[in-house]
Design a protein around this motif. Structure first.
Motif, short mmCIF file in Angstrom:
data_model
loop_
_atom_site.label_atom_id
_atom_site.label_comp_id
_atom_site.label_asym_id
_atom_site.label_seq_id
_atom_site.Cartn_x
_atom_site.Cartn_y
_atom_site.Cartn_z
N ALA A 1 0.84 -1.21 0.00
CA ALA A 1 0.00 0.00 0.00
C ALA A 1 0.87 1.25 0.00
CB ALA A 1 -0.91 -0.01 1.22
N LYS B 1 2.43 1.73 -3.44
CA LYS B 1 1.36 2.13 -4.38
C LYS B 1 1.03 3.61 -4.18
CE LYS B 1 -2.68 -0.39 -6.03
NZ LYS B 1 -3.67 -1.36 -5.58
N LEU B 2 0.93 4.00 -2.88
CA LEU B 2 0.58 5.40 -2.57
C LEU B 2 1.61 6.35 -3.18
CD1 LEU B 2 -0.62 5.64 1.13
CD2 LEU B 2 -1.79 6.56 -0.86
N LYS B 3 2.89 5.98 -3.06
CA LYS B 3 3.94 6.87 -3.56
C LYS B 3 3.85 7.01 -5.08
CE LYS B 3 7.88 7.67 -1.93
NZ LYS B 3 9.28 7.67 -1.43
N SER C 1 -0.16 8.39 -6.21
CA SER C 1 -0.88 9.51 -5.55
C SER C 1 -1.20 10.63 -6.53
CB SER C 1 -0.04 10.06 -4.41
OG SER C 1 1.15 10.60 -4.94
N LEU D 1 -6.81 4.64 -4.41
CA LEU D 1 -6.30 5.40 -3.24
C LEU D 1 -7.00 4.97 -1.97
CD1 LEU D 1 -5.82 9.18 -4.07
CD2 LEU D 1 -4.17 7.61 -3.10
N CYS E 1 -5.71 1.81 -0.50
CA CYS E 1 -4.40 1.97 0.17
C CYS E 1 -4.58 2.63 1.54
CB CYS E 1 -3.47 2.85 -0.67
SG CYS E 1 -3.03 2.11 -2.24
N LEU E 2 -5.41 3.65 1.57
CA LEU E 2 -5.61 4.38 2.83
C LEU E 2 -6.28 3.49 3.87
CD1 LEU E 2 -6.79 7.81 1.34
CD2 LEU E 2 -4.54 7.30 2.32
N VAL F 1 6.00 8.63 2.64
CA VAL F 1 4.61 8.89 2.22
C VAL F 1 4.05 10.18 2.82
CG1 VAL F 1 2.26 8.01 2.63
CG2 VAL F 1 3.96 6.55 1.57
N CYS G 1 -11.00 11.51 -0.53
CA CYS G 1 -10.16 10.78 0.44
C CYS G 1 -9.65 11.67 1.57
CB CYS G 1 -8.92 10.22 -0.26
SG CYS G 1 -9.32 9.22 -1.68
N VAL H 1 -7.20 10.69 4.90
CA VAL H 1 -5.80 11.13 5.00
C VAL H 1 -5.59 11.87 6.33
CG1 VAL H 1 -3.98 12.55 3.98
CG2 VAL H 1 -5.54 11.28 2.49
#
Length: 607
Positions: free
Chosen positions: A7, A10-12, A15, A23, A26-27, A50, A64, A68
């Motif tokens: 995750a 993937k986020l990096k 995003s 997203l 991942c969150l 991240v 999201c 976050v």
């Protein structure tokens, strides 16, 4: 763990251009991992880089955003994550989110900012710089009257955020006070008193702000006293009462608020607590008894609140406090004696109390504490007696009741606070009471102890009071026997030193006592006056332009008396006094000028 690493990667990557759905996944994975092991997950999030990505995800448009902000709130529960959150540039976008309308986003943003500010200088500075506090205070104002659960939750988070933001930081607390947060918080407390979490937050925020002087003035313009007393009456749990006490104590230092608290019925609550807890052995009850009785004494420090409770000595509160003095609880004895000392702050009250038998109660209390007694109780009871002895009409009554003898039992005390009050009490008692001054002045044990205490360099208060009492014994008795006792005990040198004190009143008292010695017992005291270099000191006092007129006057009176001694007269002649005194004939103060002429004539005749 693999899911988490996946995750984070993937986020990096995604995003910047990913779909909201990928997203979200991942969150969610991050939130799940944080729920299982917050610390470990936070470390991984920090290492992955991240946090910087989050800054770009905190936009009002994104679906999201709340998640976050929630992740940031969770990681910022760890102390080691707060500075990295600031360094990653998360504060400005979070503060911007405070302007959005979405309640969930506001809630998570408030949490994130509050956690980053907790015990973090950098976090607070960043929020301050971004103007976050202002927006939150505005939110509190606009949400204040809403009582639906979602609004109350938001209010609680915002209160908590401001608390973490300003805790133990005077500058930021002043900033909040200037933004007008106090009336808003008081209003909140009134409207939401049924909501335990929000009430608690308000109380902690008050406790935070109430230490500052500027806050007390603002609190005085609200109905905080009424709200706190109302809330206090509802509490059953010790911890909750303790929380309210922590706000009441600093607020009650303000005289206006003291009166408001008395009028709101706080005293009745405190008396009830005392009654319930006085015989209890439970730790919580003992603590409550102490807090309640201490607060009671604090309320009596205000002139108006004290007079209101005294009610001409007929007040039920005054009567209840009197009943504390014979109690078996040291805490209540202490509070009772301190309360009497506070009631005894004007002549009318003092006269009434002495006429109604308070002196015997205080002497009985002192009697219980002579051997290995409680020092704080001794100090408080002596304070009360000292205050009661101030009005002239009380002195003879207190002397004939045996107060001097009761006080003298504490001559053996090695505790400076007790010594100080003992001396002050005796000095008040003998003021203009010749017979008592003579009796005490011939008491060799007392005089020897005074001479010893005149050398208590570590305790300026005790030293000053001992000197003043020595002088008072001579001035009020005008007795040769007293002077002889003081000479034999070695007290003369201290009176001479006292004439050089920085306090005019003490200089004066010393000079008057020395003039009486010179007039009544010059032969006995001659050697000691010589050894103490009195003549040189008088020359210095008369030559010094800064000496007060009464000091110059009394120094000249003393010179005239000293020339009755051959050896002292020689010293006077050798020091060119005439020169100094002839200048004083043109002194602006008529009395000084007249005394200068008389002194000049005396010196001319003697030479």
């Amino acid at each position: 763990a693999d899911n988490l690493s996946e995750a984070l990667k993937k986020l990096k990557i995604t995003s910047t251009d990913s779909t909201a759905d990928s997203l979200e996944g991942c969150l969610d994975c991050l939130l799940q991992a944080l729920a299982q092991n917050n610390m470990e997950t936070s470390e991984k999030i920090q290492k992955s880089g991240v946090l910087q990505v989050f800054a770009s995800l905190l936009t009002p448009q994104s679906s999201c955003t709340a998640k976050v902000a929630n992740i940031i709130a969770e990681v910022a529960r760890n102390e080691f994550m707060r500075n990295p959150c600031v360094d990653a540039g998360l504060i400005p976008p979070l503060v911007q989110l405070l302007n959005c309308k979405d309640q969930e986003v506001l809630l998570q943003t408030g949490r994130a900012l509050g956690n980053i500010c907790y015990d973090s200088h950098e976090g607070r500075n960043a929020v301050d710089h971004a103007g976050g506090a202002h927006i939150v205070v505005d939110h509190l104002r606009s949400l204040c009257s809403k009582t639906d659960p979602a609004s109350e939750k938001l209010l609680t988070v915002f209160c908590g955020m401001l608390m973490n933001y300003s805790n133990e930081n005077d500058t930021l607390q002043s900033q909040l006070i200037n933004m007008g947060v106090i009336p808003t918080l008081v209003k909140l407390l009134g409207i939401h008193c049924q909501n335990a979490a929000l009430t608690e937050m308000c109380l902690v925020a008050f406790g935070n702000l109430a230490e500052l002087e500027s806050s007390k003035e603002q609190f005085a313009y609200t109905n905080i006293a009424e709200e706190l007393v109302k809330l206090f009456k509802k509490q059953i749990e010790h911890d909750k009462k303790e929380m309210i006490f922590e706000v009441l104590a600093p607020l009650a230092e303000n005289d206006v608020i003291k009166l408001q608290l008395v009028e709101a019925g706080l005293v009745e609550c405190l008396l009830e607590i005392v009654q319930k807890t006085v015989d209890s052995e439970k730790e919580d009850d003992i603590a409550e008894l102490k807090t309640a009785s201490d607060l009671m004494v604090l309320l009596l420090l205000g002139d108006e609140s004290m007079q209101k409770l005294f009610e001409g000595g007929k007040g039920s509160v005054f009567q209840r406090v009197l009943s504390w003095i014979p109690s078996n609880s040291h805490q209540l004895q202490l509070a009772g004696a301190l309360a009497i000392a506070n009631f005894a702050r004007n002549d009318g009250n003092c006269i009434h109390m002495v006429d109604n038998g308070i002196v015997q109660k205080l002497m009985d209390l002192l009697d219980r504490h002579v051997e290995d007694g409680n020092v704080t109780v001794q100090h408080a009871a002596l304070s009360a007696l000292r205050n009661l002895a101030i009005p002239v009409v009380n002195k003879a009554k207190m002397l004939s009741a045996g107060v001097a003898e009761a006080v003298l039992k504490f001559l053996r005390s090695e505790m400076p606070p007790v010594q100080f009050k003992l001396l002050g009490t005796l000095r008040m008692l003998i003021d203009a009471q010749a017979e008592a001054a003579e009796q005490l002045g011939k008491n060799v044990k007392l005089v020897e102890r005074l001479v010893e205490w005149c050398e208590a360099k570590d305790h300026a208060g005790v030293m000053g009071e001992s000197n003043r009492l020595l002088s008072a014994l001579i001035r009020h008795s005008k007795s040769k026997d007293v002077i002889r006792t003081i000479v034999q005990s070695g007290g003369i040198k201290h009176l001479v030193t006292m004439a050089t004190s920085e306090h005019v009143i003490m200089q004066n008292e010393a000079l008057v006592a020395l003039a009486l010695i010179a007039a009544l017992e010059l032969v006995t005291a001659e050697k000691d006056l010589e050894n103490a270099q009195l003549v040189q000191i008088l020359h210095r006092l008369l030559s010094d332009d800064r000496s007060a007129p009464e000091i110059k006057y009394n120094s000249m009176v003393l010179i005239c008396a000293l020339i009755g001694s051959e050896s002292l007269q020689k010293e006077v002649q050798s020091m060119a006094f005439l020169e100094v005194i002839s200048k004083l004939r043109s002194h602006e103060n008529k009395t000084v000028a007249q005394q200068a002429s008389l002194t000049e004539q005396r010196l001319a005749v003697e030479s």
